[in-house]
Design an enzyme around this catalytic site. Structure first.
Site, short mmCIF file in Angstrom:
data_model
loop_
_atom_site.label_atom_id
_atom_site.label_comp_id
_atom_site.label_asym_id
_atom_site.label_seq_id
_atom_site.Cartn_x
_atom_site.Cartn_y
_atom_site.Cartn_z
N GLY A 245 0.78 -1.23 0.00
CA GLY A 245 0.00 0.00 0.00
C GLY A 245 0.81 1.28 0.00
N GLU B 87 4.98 -6.33 1.77
CA GLU B 87 4.56 -6.96 0.51
C GLU B 87 3.93 -5.92 -0.42
OE1 GLU B 87 1.91 -10.04 2.00
OE2 GLU B 87 0.38 -8.55 2.49
N GLY C 235 3.05 -3.91 -3.92
CA GLY C 235 2.79 -4.27 -5.31
C GLY C 235 2.93 -3.06 -6.22
N ARG C 236 1.94 -2.16 -6.14
CA ARG C 236 1.89 -1.01 -7.04
C ARG C 236 3.20 -0.22 -7.06
NH1 ARG C 236 -2.95 1.55 -8.57
NH2 ARG C 236 -3.96 0.59 -6.78
N CYS D 202 -17.62 2.35 -26.41
CA CYS D 202 -18.84 3.17 -26.51
C CYS D 202 -19.39 3.44 -25.11
CB CYS D 202 -19.87 2.45 -27.36
SG CYS D 202 -19.18 1.88 -28.91
N TYR E 8 -1.58 -2.80 -11.94
CA TYR E 8 -3.04 -2.71 -11.93
C TYR E 8 -3.55 -2.08 -13.23
CZ TYR E 8 -2.43 -3.60 -6.93
OH TYR E 8 -2.07 -4.13 -5.72
C1 PLP Z 1 -3.13 -5.81 -2.80
C2 PLP Z 1 -2.39 -6.25 -1.61
C3 PLP Z 1 -1.05 -5.88 -1.43
C4 PLP Z 1 -0.35 -4.93 -2.35
O1 PLP Z 1 -0.90 -3.65 -2.29
P1 PLP Z 1 -0.24 -2.43 -3.12
O2 PLP Z 1 -1.16 -1.29 -2.85
O3 PLP Z 1 -0.23 -2.85 -4.55
O4 PLP Z 1 1.12 -2.22 -2.58
C5 PLP Z 1 -0.38 -6.38 -0.34
N1 PLP Z 1 -0.98 -7.22 0.54
C6 PLP Z 1 -2.27 -7.60 0.40
C7 PLP Z 1 -2.87 -8.49 1.40
C8 PLP Z 1 -3.01 -7.12 -0.67
O5 PLP Z 1 -4.30 -7.47 -0.78
#
Ligand code: PLP
Length: 358
Positions: free
Chosen positions: A206, A240, A242-243, A306, A334
């Site tokens: 996050g 952990e 991601g983005r 559309c 994403y």
């Molecule tokens: C989606 C998610 C992440 C990654 O979140 P980002 O905002 O992409 O960093 C990490 N842990 C869990 C449990 C998630 O659902």
């Protein structure tokens, strides 16, 4: 030109991933984290080419389904995997993984009933004020994880048996927070984990990215130093994200098909659209456009679908004419993998990987 590469019109729309940029970014993140373990949240973008670049820098992978688990196992058979997700099937619960993130007492009961061995983290949703987040998975009533009463129920269920071992706590409470906000949350989660007597703490992902200002980056150095300061001897801290790992390395490159003025406003229609990159529609933002276009009257850039939801960017102050190439940045996470590819049955985009660091 994209990076050092010439791309021809026939190849649009395309996702173009700069692997050298990804490599440099993740190396810097890894360096800032010190002893903190880094897992990548595969759901942000599971593209194998990106995962291969990430793999030397990550301690493991966070997956949220049996599908992601099989995907990662196929690429990295021996790497540690943490499996999470709020709605696990019996098959998913029975997967052999390094860590299983338990989301509810019901899920734990189902796991215990299998009689299988497992190492678990309990996902907690603490009642904390979460301000400034773009998405909140915790801090109130949500389907993610458990409140402290649910955690207590799990701990009681774990008593008197040895197959399922409680390793610690998992918390992924919000997304879109800056380093100082993330550290405040981490301090609260650590305090809670210590009250339970566990020493392995997954602080989730996050970390903030700004689509409004792509140059505004999460301060990994401050975050890493802050976590080093919070961590006590013997504690294992893990994150952990991601983005914030993969978003910057990808561009969505497309081409203007038509330009028109309707009720006074200028529109550019480009090949492709939000069926390839749903991000601007889901987040309600303007996808940032790469610098380099001549300035002009504000123009709204839309795709071929559309529906008025197929808007990629609003009122961009650039001059566009038919045939111009438009590069949207921050398309590495994403984007393609969350989009509704088959809506209207337009062709799929091309995928290009440039500047391979290998
Ligand atoms: C989606 C998610 C992440 C990654 O979140 P980002 O905002 O992409 O960093 C990490 N842990 C869990 C449990 C998630 O659902």
């Amino acid at each position: 030109m994209i990076g050092d590469h010439e791309v021809t019109a026939a190849e649009f729309p395309a996702f173009v991933y700069d692997l050298r940029e990804l490599d440099a970014h993740v190396a810097a993140v890894r360096d800032a984290l010190g002893d903190v373990e880094l897992y990548y949240a595969v759901k942000a973008n599971p593209d194998p080419e990106l995962l291969r670049v990430l793999s030397p820098y990550v301690d493991g992978w966070e997956v949220a389904s049996g599908g992601e688990l099989a995907h990662v196992r196929g690429l990295f058979p021996d790497a540690p995997v943490a499996l999470g997700g709020p709605g696990k099937t019996d098959a998913e619960i029975s997967s052999e993984v390094f860590r299983l993130h338990v989301e509810s007492p019901g899920e734990l009961r189902r796991l215990l009933a299998t009689g299988r061995k497992a190492d678990v983290l309990l996902r907690v949703n603490l009642d904390l004020p979460i301000e400034g987040a773009s998405l909140a998975m915790g801090g109130g009533a949500t389907p993610f994880g458990m409140d402290p009463a649910g955690i207590d129920e799990c701990i009681a269920l774990l008593g008197g048996q040895e197959a399922v071992r409680l390793r610690g706590i998992h918390a992924h409470l919000a997304s879109g927070l800056n380093a100082a906000q993330m550290l405040d949350l981490a301090a609260a989660v650590l305090e809670y984990a210590r009250s339970l007597g566990v020493s392995e703490i997954n602080l989730g992902g996050g970390m903030a990215v700004s689509y409004a200002d792509p140059s505004e980056r999460f301060d990994w150095r401050t975050y890493g130093e802050g976590l080093a300061h919070l961590r006590r001897p013997g504690e294992v801290l893990r994150i952990e994200p991601g983005r914030s790992m993969t978003v910057y390395c990808g561009r969505y490159v497309t081409q203007v098909i038509d330009v028109k003025r309707v009720h006074g406003e200028l529109f550019a229609i480009v090949t492709g659209g939000t069926h390839h990159i749903r991000t601007p529609a889901t987040k309600g933002h303007s996808q940032p456009v790469a610098a380099g276009l001549p300035p002009g009257e504000p123009i709204t850039i839309v795709g071929q679908l559309c529906t008025p939801k197929d808007t990629l960017a609003r009122h961009v102050p650039v001059s566009l004419t038919r045939g111009d190439v438009v590069e949207f940045t921050m398309a590495g996470a994403y984007a393609w993998n969350i989009s509704h590819h088959d809506f209207l049955m337009h062709p799929k985009p091309h995928f290009r990987y440039i500047n391979s660091p290998m």
